[in-house]
Scaffold this motif. Structure first.
Motif, PDB file in Angstrom:
ATOM      1  N   ARG A   1      31.270 -21.280 -43.938  1.00  0.00           N
ATOM      2  CA  ARG A   1      30.349 -19.962 -44.354  1.00  0.00           C
ATOM      3  C   ARG A   1      29.266 -19.680 -43.504  1.00  0.00           C
ATOM      4  O   ARG A   1      28.778 -18.595 -43.389  1.00  0.00           O
ATOM      5  CB  ARG A   1      30.020 -20.079 -45.903  1.00  0.00           C
TER       6      ARG A   1
ATOM      7  N   HIS B   1      27.100 -10.964 -40.202  1.00  0.00           N
ATOM      8  CA  HIS B   1      25.900 -10.183 -40.298  1.00  0.00           C
ATOM      9  C   HIS B   1      25.241  -9.890 -39.016  1.00  0.00           C
ATOM     10  O   HIS B   1      24.092  -9.402 -38.926  1.00  0.00           O
ATOM     11  CB  HIS B   1      24.715 -11.019 -41.260  1.00  0.00           C
TER      12      HIS B   1
ATOM     13  N   GLY C   1      28.919 -16.333 -42.034  1.00  0.00           N
ATOM     14  CA  GLY C   1      27.849 -15.515 -42.193  1.00  0.00           C
ATOM     15  C   GLY C   1      27.127 -14.846 -41.130  1.00  0.00           C
ATOM     16  O   GLY C   1      26.594 -13.764 -40.775  1.00  0.00           O
TER      17      GLY C   1
ATOM     18  N   GLU D   1      25.896  -4.920 -48.449  1.00  0.00           N
ATOM     19  CA  GLU D   1      25.476  -4.945 -46.915  1.00  0.00           C
ATOM     20  C   GLU D   1      26.828  -4.883 -46.122  1.00  0.00           C
ATOM     21  O   GLU D   1      27.143  -4.189 -45.151  1.00  0.00           O
ATOM     22  CB  GLU D   1      24.744  -6.047 -46.418  1.00  0.00           C
ATOM     23  N   LEU D   2      27.849  -5.534 -46.720  1.00  0.00           N
ATOM     24  CA  LEU D   2      29.191  -5.604 -46.206  1.00  0.00           C
ATOM     25  C   LEU D   2      29.961  -4.928 -47.054  1.00  0.00           C
ATOM     26  O   LEU D   2      29.900  -5.276 -48.369  1.00  0.00           O
ATOM     27  CB  LEU D   2      29.566  -7.195 -45.695  1.00  0.00           C
TER      28      LEU D   2
ATOM     29  N   THR E   1      21.575 -13.593 -43.163  1.00  0.00           N
ATOM     30  CA  THR E   1      21.831 -13.699 -44.621  1.00  0.00           C
ATOM     31  C   THR E   1      21.378 -14.784 -45.136  1.00  0.00           C
ATOM     32  O   THR E   1      21.311 -15.932 -44.656  1.00  0.00           O
ATOM     33  CB  THR E   1      23.238 -13.201 -44.913  1.00  0.00           C
TER      34      THR E   1
ATOM     35  N   ARG F   1      28.701 -12.027 -51.445  1.00  0.00           N
ATOM     36  CA  ARG F   1      27.283 -12.369 -51.677  1.00  0.00           C
ATOM     37  C   ARG F   1      26.452 -11.292 -50.914  1.00  0.00           C
ATOM     38  O   ARG F   1      25.207 -11.685 -50.983  1.00  0.00           O
ATOM     39  CB  ARG F   1      27.160 -13.757 -51.116  1.00  0.00           C
ATOM     40  N   SER F   2      27.132 -10.316 -50.372  1.00  0.00           N
ATOM     41  CA  SER F   2      26.119  -9.660 -49.271  1.00  0.00           C
ATOM     42  C   SER F   2      25.108  -8.378 -50.008  1.00  0.00           C
ATOM     43  O   SER F   2      24.668  -7.687 -49.234  1.00  0.00           O
ATOM     44  CB  SER F   2      27.018  -8.882 -48.035  1.00  0.00           C
ATOM     45  N   GLU F   3      25.519  -8.344 -51.407  1.00  0.00           N
ATOM     46  CA  GLU F   3      24.767  -7.384 -52.099  1.00  0.00           C
ATOM     47  C   GLU F   3      24.813  -5.797 -51.463  1.00  0.00           C
ATOM     48  O   GLU F   3      23.970  -5.247 -51.491  1.00  0.00           O
ATOM     49  CB  GLU F   3      23.062  -7.526 -52.224  1.00  0.00           C
TER      50      GLU F   3
ATOM     51  N   VAL G   1      31.757 -14.646 -48.577  1.00  0.00           N
ATOM     52  CA  VAL G   1      30.436 -14.222 -47.746  1.00  0.00           C
ATOM     53  C   VAL G   1      30.099 -12.788 -48.132  1.00  0.00           C
ATOM     54  O   VAL G   1      29.042 -12.321 -48.388  1.00  0.00           O
ATOM     55  CB  VAL G   1      30.478 -14.487 -46.427  1.00  0.00           C
ATOM     56  N   VAL G   2      31.243 -11.858 -47.987  1.00  0.00           N
ATOM     57  CA  VAL G   2      30.982 -10.527 -48.264  1.00  0.00           C
ATOM     58  C   VAL G   2      30.447 -10.257 -49.716  1.00  0.00           C
ATOM     59  O   VAL G   2      29.593  -9.504 -49.786  1.00  0.00           O
ATOM     60  CB  VAL G   2      32.444  -9.710 -48.040  1.00  0.00           C
TER      61      VAL G   2
END
Ligand code: NDP
Ligand code: MG
Length: 384
Positions: free
Chosen positions: A263, A271, A267, A27-28, A276, A23-25, A20-21
């Protein structure tokens, strides 16, 4: 950007959290990782995610990791884990350690006033009152990572106080749904590990097969949402699409639906309060066609009853229940105890130790240790 620390990073939840991190672009950002003894796996994750500080509670494993990995710092032992948390400067700590070993790290994160994304339900089962009081005192937010509790958190956010009538936790029923207690006598570890809907770590998969997982989740829900036990129901729902329901004072019942994929819960917690985007297939109700519900069978699966009894007794009883369960499940996985022996050992340990008032976290750690000793004695006696 949110700085995230992931404890239990090598496990089922931990690795999905790292996904998940990733995929966070941006943000995380992961600022640290921990595991118990999986040195090689943890170092590989640290390299893959550009993490500079890791902790391994097993000292030998930590020494191996330090030898293999010179690009970052390895903190050894229980003290190393405390330092990893306290010195991380994280905005959010995700605790995905399995078992009551997760309680100490929960206490450290909350004492530091850090927000906590809590997969380690055992922290609440063992230390519920103290843990939630600590979070309130330090202003830490407690965000559950458990599909049912994430669902309830979703459903109750923004709901005014006093409108909640009942919580309904759904259960898949596990691989042995529909069997009698006698039919469970000879089940094997491999059969018990074949969960029909969720892919999870070994301990929680066995807890799902015995229904102890639902018992632990009733206690978890009680502490997270302040709901009395007689207002928390368990309903078996084999498709695992409806994760939980909340019944409100005006006759509305709200449900949370989704594919069984952790997830979503991870997620949500990572977030929160934002959302997200995750690559999940949309729910197709026509394709699903049928969602079914039935009552849990507490004769065949006494763990749910035992958990409710321990919860009602209160004090150290849930800690005793949890520790005896951890020891029994471990023995079952090692082939030293039968499946039906799991509730037997827990019931015996609860009868011997019962619950005593909780004065401090030390009371809880002592109850956990005593229950482990008693449960191990009982398992030895059953094997003899
Ligand atoms: P796993 O067994 O897959 O992973 C457990 C993690 O904890 C590993 O990183 C492991 O490290 C670490 N660990 C184990 N023992 C210790 C210890 N004594 N001290 C420090 N770290 C330790 O478990 P899951 O990911 O399945 O579950 C984690 C938690 O999340 C549990 O409380 C479970 O109930 C809860 N949960 C899990 C769900 C799931 O889908 N898996 C769903 C809902 C809740 P190592 O690799 O070194 O052993
Ligand atoms: Mg759950």
């Amino acid at each position: 950007m949110k700085r995230v620390l992931i404890l239990g990073a090598t496990g089922s939840i931990g690795t999905q959290a790292l996904d998940v991190v990733a995929r966070s672009e941006g943000e995380l950002r992961v600022v640290g990782l921990s595991a118990g003894r999986s040195a090689e796996a943890l170092v590989a994750l640290a390299r893959a995610h550009g993490v500079e500080r890791i902790a391994l509670t097993d000292e030998d494993a930590a020494a191996r990791a330090a030898e293999a990995w010179t690009d970052g710092e390895v903190l050894p032992g229980a003290d190393g884990l405390v330092r990893l948390i306290a010195e991380s400067g994280a905005d959010l700590v995700l605790n995905a350690i399995v078992g009551s070993a997760g309680l100490g790290p929960t206490v450290v994160a909350l004492s530091e006033g850090m927000d906590l994304a809590l997969a380690n339900k055992e922290s609440l089962v063992v230390g519920g009152e103290l843990v939630t009081t600590l979070a309130e005192a330090t202003g830490s937010r407690l965000i559950p990572i458990d599909s049912e509790h994430t669902a309830m958190h979703h459903l109750l956010t923004g709901e005014p106080a006093g409108t909640l009538e009942r919580l309904v936790v759904t259960a898949s029923g596990g691989p042995f749904r529909g069997r009698t207690r006698a039919e469970l006598e000879g089940v094997t570890v491999a059969e018990a590990l074949k969960h029909p809907t969720w892919a999870m770590g070994g301990k929680i998969t066995i807890d799902s097969a015995t229904l102890m997982n639902k018992g632990l989740e009733v206690i978890e829900a009680h502490h997270l949402f302040g709901t009395p036990y007689d207002r928390i129901d368990v309903v078996v729902h084999p498709q695992s699409i409806v994760h939980a329901l909340v019944q409100l004072c005006d006759g509305s019942t709200l449900a949370h639906l989704g594919h069984p994929d952790m997830r979503v819960a991870i997620g949500y917690a990572l977030h929160h309060p934002d959302r997200t985007t995750l690559p999940l297939e949309p729910l197709d109700l026509v394709k699903l066609a049928q969602l079914t519900f039935e009552a849990p069978d507490e004769q065949a699966f006494p763990c749910l009853r035992l958990a409710r009894e321990a919860a009602k007794e209160g004090g150290t009883a849930p800690a005793v229940l949890n520790a005896a369960n951890e020891v029994a499940v471990h023995s079952f996985l090692n082939g030293q105890l039968t499946f039906n022996g799991i509730p037997e050992v827990i019931e015996h340990t609860l009868e011997e130790l019962g619950g005593t008032p909780v004065h401090s976290f030390e009371t809880l750690y002592a109850a956990d240790a005593d229950a482990r000793d008693r449960a191990a004695e009982r398992i030895g006696a059953l094997a003899a």
